[in-house]
Design a protein around this motif. Structure first.
Motif, mmCIF file in Angstrom:
data_model
loop_
_atom_site.group_PDB
_atom_site.id
_atom_site.type_symbol
_atom_site.label_atom_id
_atom_site.label_comp_id
_atom_site.label_asym_id
_atom_site.label_seq_id
_atom_site.Cartn_x
_atom_site.Cartn_y
_atom_site.Cartn_z
ATOM 1 N N MET A 105 -1.676 -5.499 21.440
ATOM 2 C CA MET A 105 -2.296 -4.308 21.263
ATOM 3 C C MET A 105 -1.608 -2.883 21.183
ATOM 4 O O MET A 105 -2.280 -1.787 20.979
ATOM 5 C CB MET A 105 -2.790 -4.634 22.651
ATOM 6 C CG MET A 105 -3.153 -5.311 23.108
ATOM 7 S SD MET A 105 -4.513 -6.076 22.051
ATOM 8 C CE MET A 105 -6.318 -4.909 22.507
ATOM 9 N N ASN A 106 -0.886 -3.174 20.992
ATOM 10 C CA ASN A 106 0.063 -1.940 20.673
ATOM 11 C C ASN A 106 -0.156 -1.071 18.861
ATOM 12 O O ASN A 106 0.073 -2.186 18.175
ATOM 13 C CB ASN A 106 1.553 -1.925 20.851
ATOM 14 C CG ASN A 106 2.560 -0.510 20.345
ATOM 15 O OD1 ASN A 106 2.383 -1.031 18.858
ATOM 16 N ND2 ASN A 106 2.757 0.287 20.773
ATOM 17 N N ALA A 107 -0.718 0.198 18.573
ATOM 18 C CA ALA A 107 -1.290 0.193 17.281
ATOM 19 C C ALA A 107 0.284 0.023 16.025
ATOM 20 O O ALA A 107 -0.595 -0.193 14.950
ATOM 21 C CB ALA A 107 -1.701 0.962 17.139
ATOM 22 N N ALA A 108 1.105 0.332 16.306
ATOM 23 C CA ALA A 108 2.154 0.300 15.562
ATOM 24 C C ALA A 108 2.325 -0.987 15.749
ATOM 25 O O ALA A 108 3.030 -1.197 14.204
ATOM 26 C CB ALA A 108 3.870 0.620 15.644
ATOM 27 N N THR A 109 2.338 -2.161 16.583
ATOM 28 C CA THR A 109 2.785 -3.328 16.162
ATOM 29 C C THR A 109 1.281 -4.046 15.290
ATOM 30 O O THR A 109 1.655 -4.851 14.623
ATOM 31 C CB THR A 109 2.826 -4.176 17.502
ATOM 32 O OG1 THR A 109 3.390 -4.097 18.227
ATOM 33 C CG2 THR A 109 2.911 -5.698 17.600
ATOM 34 N N GLN A 110 0.335 -3.522 14.949
ATOM 35 C CA GLN A 110 -0.934 -3.779 15.114
ATOM 36 C C GLN A 110 -0.721 -3.731 13.593
ATOM 37 O O GLN A 110 -1.017 -4.341 12.366
ATOM 38 C CB GLN A 110 -2.758 -3.427 15.379
ATOM 39 C CG GLN A 110 -2.566 -3.964 16.491
ATOM 40 C CD GLN A 110 -4.057 -3.611 16.971
ATOM 41 O OE1 GLN A 110 -5.103 -2.968 16.231
ATOM 42 N NE2 GLN A 110 -4.203 -3.271 17.965
ATOM 43 N N GLU A 111 0.004 -2.248 12.877
ATOM 44 C CA GLU A 111 0.420 -1.751 11.719
ATOM 45 C C GLU A 111 1.292 -2.581 11.309
ATOM 46 O O GLU A 111 1.198 -2.936 9.796
ATOM 47 C CB GLU A 111 0.771 -0.258 12.054
ATOM 48 C CG GLU A 111 0.077 0.276 10.686
ATOM 49 C CD GLU A 111 0.405 2.015 10.629
ATOM 50 O OE1 GLU A 111 1.553 2.495 10.716
ATOM 51 O OE2 GLU A 111 -0.247 2.181 12.115
ATOM 52 N N ALA A 112 2.383 -2.524 11.836
ATOM 53 C CA ALA A 112 3.741 -3.684 11.418
ATOM 54 C C ALA A 112 3.007 -5.091 10.810
ATOM 55 O O ALA A 112 3.370 -5.608 9.923
ATOM 56 C CB ALA A 112 4.609 -4.027 12.131
ATOM 57 N N LEU A 113 2.030 -5.953 12.004
ATOM 58 C CA LEU A 113 1.574 -7.157 11.404
ATOM 59 C C LEU A 113 0.311 -7.092 9.970
ATOM 60 O O LEU A 113 0.547 -7.945 9.563
ATOM 61 C CB LEU A 113 0.869 -7.594 12.608
ATOM 62 C CG LEU A 113 1.578 -8.401 13.467
ATOM 63 C CD1 LEU A 113 0.873 -8.466 15.165
ATOM 64 C CD2 LEU A 113 3.166 -9.578 13.449
ATOM 65 N N GLU A 114 -0.028 -6.191 9.840
ATOM 66 C CA GLU A 114 -0.988 -6.148 8.846
ATOM 67 C C GLU A 114 0.198 -5.983 7.969
ATOM 68 O O GLU A 114 -0.779 -6.517 6.436
ATOM 69 C CB GLU A 114 -1.762 -4.758 9.272
ATOM 70 C CG GLU A 114 -3.099 -4.800 9.789
ATOM 71 C CD GLU A 114 -4.093 -4.065 10.088
ATOM 72 O OE1 GLU A 114 -3.362 -2.439 10.410
ATOM 73 O OE2 GLU A 114 -4.902 -3.929 11.411
ATOM 74 N N LYS A 115 0.991 -5.111 7.660
ATOM 75 C CA LYS A 115 1.433 -5.472 6.082
ATOM 76 C C LYS A 115 2.631 -6.077 6.200
ATOM 77 O O LYS A 115 2.966 -6.768 5.023
ATOM 78 C CB LYS A 115 3.203 -3.938 6.552
ATOM 79 C CG LYS A 115 4.444 -3.885 5.977
ATOM 80 C CD LYS A 115 5.201 -2.454 5.876
ATOM 81 C CE LYS A 115 5.941 -2.393 4.784
ATOM 82 N NZ LYS A 115 6.080 -3.654 4.113
#
Length: 184
Positions: free
Chosen positions: A78-88
């Motif tokens: 649910m953390n935006a930075a985590t979402q970004e990292a998982l998308e990368k």
């Protein structure tokens, strides 16, 4: 691996790692090690925002450093930075497995476990609320969704390996924790 409390991320992660001959890492365990206390105590002593910051840092570090099976805490996505990292991570060829589980099964597994502070009070209602909030994110980030249900973790791990086109390299799929328990 991502998914709600009670989906089997820790157990299936251990089995997958053992079968693939790699290590497993759990971000909740990383947070506990950094903080020097259990997740439940972090929530009580320091509050959820502090826990979420430790969790975000643990996930980002694990994604950068770990080359085995990684199990994320249920709310980490649910953390935006985590979402970004998982998308990368997935854009670079990584796989994110969403372990889904029906409420009835999760409730049996989670029960009134004090180690899960977000489920205190009415665990079934709290779990359902969390899933209503988190399911769209789990589904969006996942490259593979597997329902764990009542099946043994070994069967869930086998389904994941098959779906990803991988084979167990370290013999049959078995929970290493079972081996530890049978020798003590």
């Amino acid at each position: 691996m991502i998914g709600p409390p009670g989906s089997g991320k820790s157990k299936v992660g251990r089995i997958l790692a053992a079968g693939l001959g790699v290590t497993v890492r759990d971000t909740d365990a990383d947070v506990e090690e950094i903080a020097g206390k259990p997740v439940s105590e972090i929530f009580v002593d320091d509050g959820e925002p502090h826990f979420r910051e430790l969790e975000r840092a643990a996930v980002l570090a694990a994604l950068a450093e770990h080359d085995g099976v990684l199990s994320l805490g249920g709310g980490a996505v649910m953390n935006a930075a985590t979402q970004e990292a998982l998308e990368k991570y997935t854009a670079d060829g990584g796989q994110v497995v969403f372990l889904d589980v029906p409420l009835a099964i999760a409730a049996q597994r989670v029960g009134m476990n004090q180690a899960r502070p977000l489920l205190l009070g009415n665990p079934r209602a709290q779990w359902q609320k969390l899933m209503t909030e988190r399911r769209p994110t789990y589904e969006r980030l996942a490259t593979l969704t597997v329902v764990s249900s009542e099946r043994p973790g070994e069967q869930v791990a086998a389904e994941i390996l098959e779906a990803l086109g991988l084979e167990a390299t370290a013999g049959e799929l078995i929970d290493p924790k079972k081996n530890e328990e049978s020798t003590t």
